[in-house]
Design a protein around this motif. Structure first.
Motif, short mmCIF file in Angstrom:
data_model
loop_
_atom_site.label_atom_id
_atom_site.label_comp_id
_atom_site.label_asym_id
_atom_site.label_seq_id
_atom_site.Cartn_x
_atom_site.Cartn_y
_atom_site.Cartn_z
N LYS A 246 0.86 -1.18 0.00
CA LYS A 246 0.00 0.00 0.00
C LYS A 246 0.90 1.24 0.00
O LYS A 246 1.23 1.79 1.04
CB LYS A 246 -0.93 -0.02 1.22
CG LYS A 246 -2.09 0.95 1.12
CD LYS A 246 -3.03 0.77 2.30
CE LYS A 246 -4.20 1.75 2.23
NZ LYS A 246 -5.01 1.57 1.01
N LEU A 247 1.29 1.63 -1.20
CA LEU A 247 2.23 2.73 -1.37
C LEU A 247 1.71 3.70 -2.42
O LEU A 247 1.07 3.29 -3.39
CB LEU A 247 3.59 2.21 -1.83
CG LEU A 247 4.45 1.46 -0.81
CD1 LEU A 247 5.60 0.78 -1.52
CD2 LEU A 247 4.98 2.41 0.24
N PRO A 248 1.99 4.98 -2.24
CA PRO A 248 1.62 5.94 -3.28
C PRO A 248 2.63 5.89 -4.42
O PRO A 248 3.72 5.32 -4.28
CB PRO A 248 1.69 7.29 -2.55
CG PRO A 248 2.75 7.08 -1.51
CD PRO A 248 2.60 5.64 -1.07
N THR A 249 2.29 6.46 -5.53
CA THR A 249 3.26 6.61 -6.60
C THR A 249 4.20 7.76 -6.26
O THR A 249 3.91 8.59 -5.40
CB THR A 249 2.58 6.88 -7.95
OG1 THR A 249 1.80 8.09 -7.85
CG2 THR A 249 1.68 5.72 -8.34
N TYR A 250 5.33 7.80 -6.92
CA TYR A 250 6.33 8.82 -6.62
C TYR A 250 5.79 10.21 -6.93
O TYR A 250 6.03 11.16 -6.17
CB TYR A 250 7.59 8.53 -7.44
CG TYR A 250 8.77 9.37 -7.07
CD1 TYR A 250 9.57 9.04 -5.98
CD2 TYR A 250 9.13 10.48 -7.83
CE1 TYR A 250 10.68 9.81 -5.65
CE2 TYR A 250 10.23 11.25 -7.51
CZ TYR A 250 11.00 10.91 -6.41
OH TYR A 250 12.10 11.67 -6.08
N ALA A 251 5.06 10.35 -8.03
CA ALA A 251 4.49 11.65 -8.38
C ALA A 251 3.50 12.12 -7.33
O ALA A 251 3.43 13.31 -7.01
CB ALA A 251 3.83 11.58 -9.75
#
Length: 297
Positions: A246-251
């Motif tokens: 459960k991780l966001p994208t880098y942008a």
């Protein structure tokens, strides 16, 4: 004898384009890269040339800040999105080029790219309405007594990919349609007359000759997906569920840092890292496309 390319008018026609690209693209990009080396003192941004921002970012790239993991998440989402978007767009482009009569192909292409005329944000909110837990699809399933089969993809990276594919498809369809249209139909007819089935003609003639367009479309899709934050925030919920976690994208992380921090130099450094990754992806795409072109020439 002077050729049209030697005409002095060429310079006058190219000057507005050069000025446009310089003012609206090159100068802001240089300023962004330069600001990444600035520092902040007493909440004030001070022009400088220091590597402290990059040292701070990379010191906890895979641990505390998890920027590295977010970058891996972005690469995973971008590559898989490019794969599915390219395949889907290729099928549509093939259908337009070979299944639609010549006089209707432009109209079919117009319908294929029609979604691009609407707002990207509006399309993402529309997908929210469709994919949400009480959205259109689940409401229809409930009406037919199929509530147990309800979909639950909102706020996952699957939803992020759906939004990106919807955004990319019109552009990729044009790229691939032009690539397919450039194939000499005599070669296809010759393959058929020599006994090839339709599938053999596709795999031995059409697919190899459209490989350059496929590589170009896939490279474009990867770069756009890497830099996109709206789909990840509105459909992926910021930190969408994926096989990586459960991780966001880098942008999305860059946008979050920008909105919650006054340290613009650090945010610029984060954006510069993404730009470097995108340039490397673009270079890899150019190499792959050039090899594909050489193999078909």
């Amino acid at each position: 004898m002077r050729t049209p390319n030697d005409s002095p008018l060429k310079i006058w026609f190219l000057t507005p384009l050069a000025v446009w690209l310089t003012v609206l693209f090159l100068l802001p990009l240089i300023f962004l890269l330069w600001m990444g080396f600035w520092r902040v003192e007493n909440f004030q941004t001070i022009p400088d040339f220091s590597l402290n921002n990059y040292m701070e970012i990379f010191s906890s790239f895979f641990s505390k800040s998890r920027y590295g993991l977010a970058l891996i998440q972005s690469l995973w989402v971008a590559i898989t999105t490019a794969f599915f978007a390219t395949i889907l767009s290729y099928i549509v482009a093939l259908s337009i080029a070979f299944a639609v009569p010549d006089r209707w192909q432009r109209l079919a292409l117009l319908f294929a790219i029609a979604p691009f005329w609407s707002s990207y944000v509006l399309r993402l909110y529309s997908w929210q309405t469709i994919l949400s837990r009480n959205g259109v699809i689940n409401s229809v399933l409930k009406q037919f007594g199929l509530a147990d089969y309800r979909i639950d993809v909102i706020y996952t990276q699957i939803a992020t990919r759906i939004g990106l594919i919807h955004y990319l498809a019109p552009i990729l369809i044009v790229i691939l349609y032009v690539s397919i249209l450039a194939i000499d139909r005599v070669l296809i007819e010759a393959a058929r007359e020599l006994g090839c089935t339709r599938w053999q003609a596709f795999t031995r003639v059409i697919l190899p000759l459209s490989r350059f367009g496929l590589m170009t479309a896939a490279s474009f899709a990867v770069i756009v997906s890497l830099g996109d934050a709206l789909s990840g925030n509105l459909l992926g919920g910021g930190a969408g569920t994926s096989i990586i976690g459960k991780l966001p994208t880098y942008a999305s992380m860059i946008m979050s840092d920008y909105s919650s921090s006054t340290n613009l130099p650090r945010t610029s450094a984060l954006a510069t890292i993404l730009i470097v990754v995108m340039v490397l992806a673009l270079a890899a795409g150019f190499v792959a496309a050039d090899r594909a072109r050489q193999r078909t020439s």
